[in-house]
Design an enzyme around this catalytic site. Structure first.
Site, PDB file in Angstrom:
ATOM      1  N   ARG A  20      22.700  63.021 -13.558  1.00  0.00           N
ATOM      2  CA  ARG A  20      22.466  64.019 -12.511  1.00  0.00           C
ATOM      3  C   ARG A  20      23.051  65.353 -12.946  1.00  0.00           C
ATOM      4  O   ARG A  20      23.869  65.398 -13.872  1.00  0.00           O
ATOM      5  CB  ARG A  20      23.180  63.562 -11.223  1.00  0.00           C
ATOM      6  CG  ARG A  20      22.825  62.152 -10.809  1.00  0.00           C
ATOM      7  CD  ARG A  20      24.043  61.387 -10.298  1.00  0.00           C
ATOM      8  NE  ARG A  20      23.740  59.961 -10.104  1.00  0.00           N
ATOM      9  CZ  ARG A  20      23.173  59.448  -9.021  1.00  0.00           C
ATOM     10  NH1 ARG A  20      22.896  60.236  -8.004  1.00  0.00           N
ATOM     11  NH2 ARG A  20      22.908  58.166  -8.933  1.00  0.00           N
ATOM     12  N   LYS A  32      21.906  48.780  -5.948  1.00  0.00           N
ATOM     13  CA  LYS A  32      22.436  49.689  -4.933  1.00  0.00           C
ATOM     14  C   LYS A  32      22.826  48.849  -3.713  1.00  0.00           C
ATOM     15  O   LYS A  32      22.015  48.060  -3.225  1.00  0.00           O
ATOM     16  CB  LYS A  32      21.331  50.683  -4.550  1.00  0.00           C
ATOM     17  CG  LYS A  32      21.822  52.059  -4.181  1.00  0.00           C
ATOM     18  CD  LYS A  32      20.657  53.024  -4.063  1.00  0.00           C
ATOM     19  CE  LYS A  32      20.990  54.183  -3.164  1.00  0.00           C
ATOM     20  NZ  LYS A  32      19.850  55.085  -2.996  1.00  0.00           N
ATOM     21  N   ASP A  90      17.646  59.235  -5.265  1.00  0.00           N
ATOM     22  CA  ASP A  90      18.534  59.108  -4.107  1.00  0.00           C
ATOM     23  C   ASP A  90      17.824  59.411  -2.795  1.00  0.00           C
ATOM     24  O   ASP A  90      18.071  60.414  -2.120  1.00  0.00           O
ATOM     25  CB  ASP A  90      19.796  59.978  -4.267  1.00  0.00           C
ATOM     26  CG  ASP A  90      20.847  59.257  -5.105  1.00  0.00           C
ATOM     27  OD1 ASP A  90      20.518  58.215  -5.684  1.00  0.00           O
ATOM     28  OD2 ASP A  90      21.993  59.724  -5.163  1.00  0.00           O
ATOM     29  N   ARG A 110      16.924  49.487  -8.297  1.00  0.00           N
ATOM     30  CA  ARG A 110      16.054  50.603  -8.661  1.00  0.00           C
ATOM     31  C   ARG A 110      16.035  50.815 -10.165  1.00  0.00           C
ATOM     32  O   ARG A 110      16.953  50.450 -10.885  1.00  0.00           O
ATOM     33  CB  ARG A 110      16.429  51.873  -7.903  1.00  0.00           C
ATOM     34  CG  ARG A 110      17.590  52.619  -8.437  1.00  0.00           C
ATOM     35  CD  ARG A 110      17.781  53.919  -7.655  1.00  0.00           C
ATOM     36  NE  ARG A 110      19.136  54.396  -7.822  1.00  0.00           N
ATOM     37  CZ  ARG A 110      19.651  55.415  -7.163  1.00  0.00           C
ATOM     38  NH1 ARG A 110      18.951  56.043  -6.243  1.00  0.00           N
ATOM     39  NH2 ARG A 110      20.885  55.804  -7.385  1.00  0.00           N
ATOM     40  N   ASP A 124      24.375  66.005  -6.919  1.00  0.00           N
ATOM     41  CA  ASP A 124      24.430  64.617  -7.424  1.00  0.00           C
ATOM     42  C   ASP A 124      23.102  63.907  -7.189  1.00  0.00           C
ATOM     43  O   ASP A 124      22.880  62.837  -7.755  1.00  0.00           O
ATOM     44  CB  ASP A 124      25.566  63.825  -6.758  1.00  0.00           C
ATOM     45  CG  ASP A 124      25.374  63.671  -5.257  1.00  0.00           C
ATOM     46  OD1 ASP A 124      25.051  64.685  -4.605  1.00  0.00           O
ATOM     47  OD2 ASP A 124      25.534  62.557  -4.744  1.00  0.00           O
ATOM     48  N   ASN A 125      22.246  64.485  -6.370  1.00  0.00           N
ATOM     49  CA  ASN A 125      20.964  63.846  -6.091  1.00  0.00           C
ATOM     50  C   ASN A 125      19.835  64.560  -6.819  1.00  0.00           C
ATOM     51  O   ASN A 125      18.678  64.499  -6.409  1.00  0.00           O
ATOM     52  CB  ASN A 125      20.706  63.814  -4.579  1.00  0.00           C
ATOM     53  CG  ASN A 125      21.758  62.987  -3.856  1.00  0.00           C
ATOM     54  OD1 ASN A 125      22.402  62.128  -4.461  1.00  0.00           O
ATOM     55  ND2 ASN A 125      21.957  63.246  -2.577  1.00  0.00           N
ATOM     56  N   GLY A 165      29.484  54.855  -5.731  1.00  0.00           N
ATOM     57  CA  GLY A 165      30.383  54.196  -4.790  1.00  0.00           C
ATOM     58  C   GLY A 165      29.791  52.927  -4.207  1.00  0.00           C
ATOM     59  O   GLY A 165      30.492  52.117  -3.599  1.00  0.00           O
ATOM     60  N   GLY A 218      30.790  50.087  -0.056  1.00  0.00           N
ATOM     61  CA  GLY A 218      30.000  49.750  -1.239  1.00  0.00           C
ATOM     62  C   GLY A 218      28.720  48.999  -0.925  1.00  0.00           C
ATOM     63  O   GLY A 218      28.017  48.553  -1.829  1.00  0.00           O
TER      64      GLY A 218
HETATM   65  P1  AMP Z   1      24.467  59.934  -1.443  1.00  0.00           P
HETATM   66  O1  AMP Z   1      24.215  59.889   0.008  1.00  0.00           O
HETATM   67  O2  AMP Z   1      23.671  58.921  -2.194  1.00  0.00           O
HETATM   68  O3  AMP Z   1      24.340  61.265  -2.076  1.00  0.00           O
HETATM   69  O4  AMP Z   1      25.973  59.469  -1.634  1.00  0.00           O
HETATM   70  C1  AMP Z   1      27.054  60.336  -1.735  1.00  0.00           C
HETATM   71  C2  AMP Z   1      28.258  59.589  -2.291  1.00  0.00           C
HETATM   72  O5  AMP Z   1      28.768  58.661  -1.343  1.00  0.00           O
HETATM   73  C3  AMP Z   1      27.952  58.797  -3.554  1.00  0.00           C
HETATM   74  O6  AMP Z   1      29.008  58.941  -4.452  1.00  0.00           O
HETATM   75  C4  AMP Z   1      27.837  57.391  -3.046  1.00  0.00           C
HETATM   76  O7  AMP Z   1      28.139  56.441  -4.037  1.00  0.00           O
HETATM   77  C5  AMP Z   1      28.867  57.372  -1.918  1.00  0.00           C
HETATM   78  N1  AMP Z   1      28.544  56.356  -0.907  1.00  0.00           N
HETATM   79  C6  AMP Z   1      27.518  56.393  -0.041  1.00  0.00           C
HETATM   80  N2  AMP Z   1      27.495  55.280   0.719  1.00  0.00           N
HETATM   81  C7  AMP Z   1      28.538  54.520   0.338  1.00  0.00           C
HETATM   82  C8  AMP Z   1      29.062  53.249   0.735  1.00  0.00           C
HETATM   83  N3  AMP Z   1      28.482  52.512   1.687  1.00  0.00           N
HETATM   84  N4  AMP Z   1      30.153  52.793   0.106  1.00  0.00           N
HETATM   85  C9  AMP Z   1      30.741  53.522  -0.863  1.00  0.00           C
HETATM   86  N5  AMP Z   1      30.302  54.700  -1.300  1.00  0.00           N
HETATM   87  C10 AMP Z   1      29.214  55.207  -0.712  1.00  0.00           C
HETATM   88 MG    MG Z   2      23.657  60.415  -4.228  1.00  0.00          MG
END
Ligand code: AMP
Ligand code: MG
Length: 472
Positions: A180, A110, A255, A173, A245-246, A89, A123
């Site tokens: 995952r 990222k 992550d 990165r 996912d992590n 995202g 994003g």
């Molecule tokens: P994470 O904290 O990396 O496990 O993120 C969980 C999900 O939220 C993932 O699919 C990320 O891509 C999405 N995500 C986290 N932060 C953002 C953001 N600022 N904008 C869009 N998607 C996000």
């Molecule tokens: Mg993640």
């Protein structure tokens, strides 16, 4: 000759596995940091890396020659709850390169703008998580932990809005891949056997060429996860968001969000503000990794001809996790104690030390770093108990214990209060503290000197960080 020698393979997989789109440009990019040594290992052109053209690429303002940018699709169990669709995202995979070591690696931005998987997110990333991930992932690498790496960090000249307006940044990165457990889960749950089979074939060819069937692949992932978590535990590292996912199937730490190293030893320690129940507490990490492997196993069942037989075989494979983990942990902690041939007989010695440390709120890093020095007793409330323990330890450790310990016990880790101070300075436009800290934490086993000493200091009562926040 192209500046980055891309050799992309993921973007040629079935189209339902990703969305092809470029990063979103930013207003006014500027360098924070570049990793020249890593760039050289990846075959990135030296004269180009660091120039304006490369700045534009790592800010997402231009697409490098040979890049086929995509956002990857995945799903996840988040805090145990099923989320059928996630995905990159706020990240874009620029492509892959084959390093001088022959290993294929992803290069990913990222904080590079919205994608079809962004949902309500912007994003983007603010500076804090970018500096945190840069410091911690490079420190982990220097401490011998499999991990994604930091290639570059840039400011965007734009603000992002969280609780307040904050400076934006983009992090680059590098990972052995971004596949995952959740990447398998999404196709299994959609009953998309073609995508699942393609993903499996791709992943095995890329990471586990010796694994010829799903069960062999599963066993290899279980073994790698057990090794990885044992290394985390040996450093007091708390990932904070071990959602599926992590969890990288290549076995790298991935992550970095609200992760942190503990100062005072406490098996129940939690930093993440969103981990209300302590699901991802320090001491729970091995069990959670095994649970994540079980979710991978479930996703692989559709690939098997006989489902009942598959469930039985996979269950056995996942159930090997504790044995793998116990052996890996014993090796890690044995080295921390200067024991050259640790065995199950050493468990009482280890357990008793950890109990003394828990009772004393001993600083995890400094206790092991100074265990043989008279300073160690300051870490314990029960000094007599520790003295008795030291006698048992002296009888057991190897003659060359000091050398073994020097390679196993870092003198410095990226302490949370110092990471926070670096971020605060960065927000104020001063990146010197970031660079100072980076140079110290990427040389973690070197003896302390005047410049390094401050980084070994645990937080004062005023400095203690009790909560860390997700990397958004
Ligand atoms: P994470 O904290 O990396 O496990 O993120 C969980 C999900 O939220 C993932 O699919 C990320 O891509 C999405 N995500 C986290 N932060 C953002 C953001 N600022 N904008 C869009 N998607 C996000
Ligand atoms: Mg993640």
């Amino acid at each position: 000759m192209t500046a980055i020698p891309f050799d992309n393979s993921f973007a040629r997989l079935p189209a339902q596995m990703f969305s092809a789109l470029p990063p979103t440009p930013v207003k006014d990019p500027g360098w924070i940091a570049r990793n020249d040594a890593l760039a050289a290992e990846l075959g990135i052109e030296d004269a180009w890396f660091g120039g304006d053209d490369s700045l534009a690429v790592f800010a997402g303002n231009t697409t490098a020659e040979g890049s086929t940018p995509v956002a990857q699709l995945y799903a996840a169990h988040q805090f145990g709850h099923w989320n059928p669709q996630l995905g990159d995202g706020r990240a874009i995979l620029l492509g892959e390169v084959i390093g001088t070591d022959g290993i294929r690696r992803d290069i990913q931005l990222k904080g590079s703008g919205r994608t079809p998987y962004s949902r309500s997110g912007d994003g983007r990333s603010w500076l804090g998580p970018v500096l945190r991930e840069y410091l911690i992932s490079e420190a982990m690498h220097a401490m011998g932990v499999p991990t994604t790496r930091a290639l570059a960090a840039v400011t965007t000249g734009e603000e992002v809005f969280r609780e307040t307006a904050l400076p934006g940044a983009v992090f680059t990165r590098v990972a052995q891949s971004h596949i995952r457990v959740g990447t398998f889960q999404v196709h299994a749950s959609r009953q998309d056997k073609d995508a699942l089979q393609a993903l499996f074939d791709y992943t095995v060819a890329r990471h586990y060429p010796e694994a010829t069937d799903p069960n062999a692949f599963l066993r290899a992932v279980v073994g790698n996860q057990a090794q990885l978590i044992a290394k985390w535990m040996g450093l007091g590292f708390i990932h904070g968001v071990m959602n599926t996912d992590n969890c990288s199937v290549a076995g790298e730490t991935i992550d970095y969000g609200p992760c942190a190293f503990m100062d005072a030893y406490d098996p129940a320690k939690v930093f993440s503000s969103i981990d209300q129940t302590g699901r991802y507490a320090y001491g729970n990490q091995p069990g959670i990794a095994a649970w994540n492997c079980a979710q991978l196993a479930t996703s692989l069942i559709p690939l098997m001809p006989d489902q009942d037989a598959a469930i039985e075989a996979f269950t056995q494979s996942v159930n090997t996790f504790p044995d793998h983990y116990d052996a890996a942990w014993l090796a890690v902690v044995g080295a921390k104690l200067g024991i050259s041939d640790p065995s199950a007989n050493d468990r009482p010695l280890i357990k008793d030390l950890l109990e003394l440390m828990t009772a004393g709120g001993s600083d995890f890093t400094n206790t092991f770093a100074n265990l043989a020095s008279p300073k160690a007793q300051d870490q314990f409330a029960d000094r007599d108990g520790f003295a008795r323990w030291q006698t048992r330890w002296a009888d057991r450790r190897a003659t060359e214990f000091a050398a073994i310990m020097a390679r196993a016990n870092p003198q410095v880790i990226p302490r949370n209060h110092q990471v926070e101070a670096v971020i605060q300075a960065g927000v104020a436009g001063d990146f010197a503290p970031f660079h100072n800290m980076l140079s110290v934490v990427t040389d973690p086993f070197a003896p302390l000197d005047d410049a390094r000493e401050p980084y070994a200091a645990p937080p004062t009562d005023q400095e203690i960080v009790t909560r860390t926040f997700c990397g958004t």
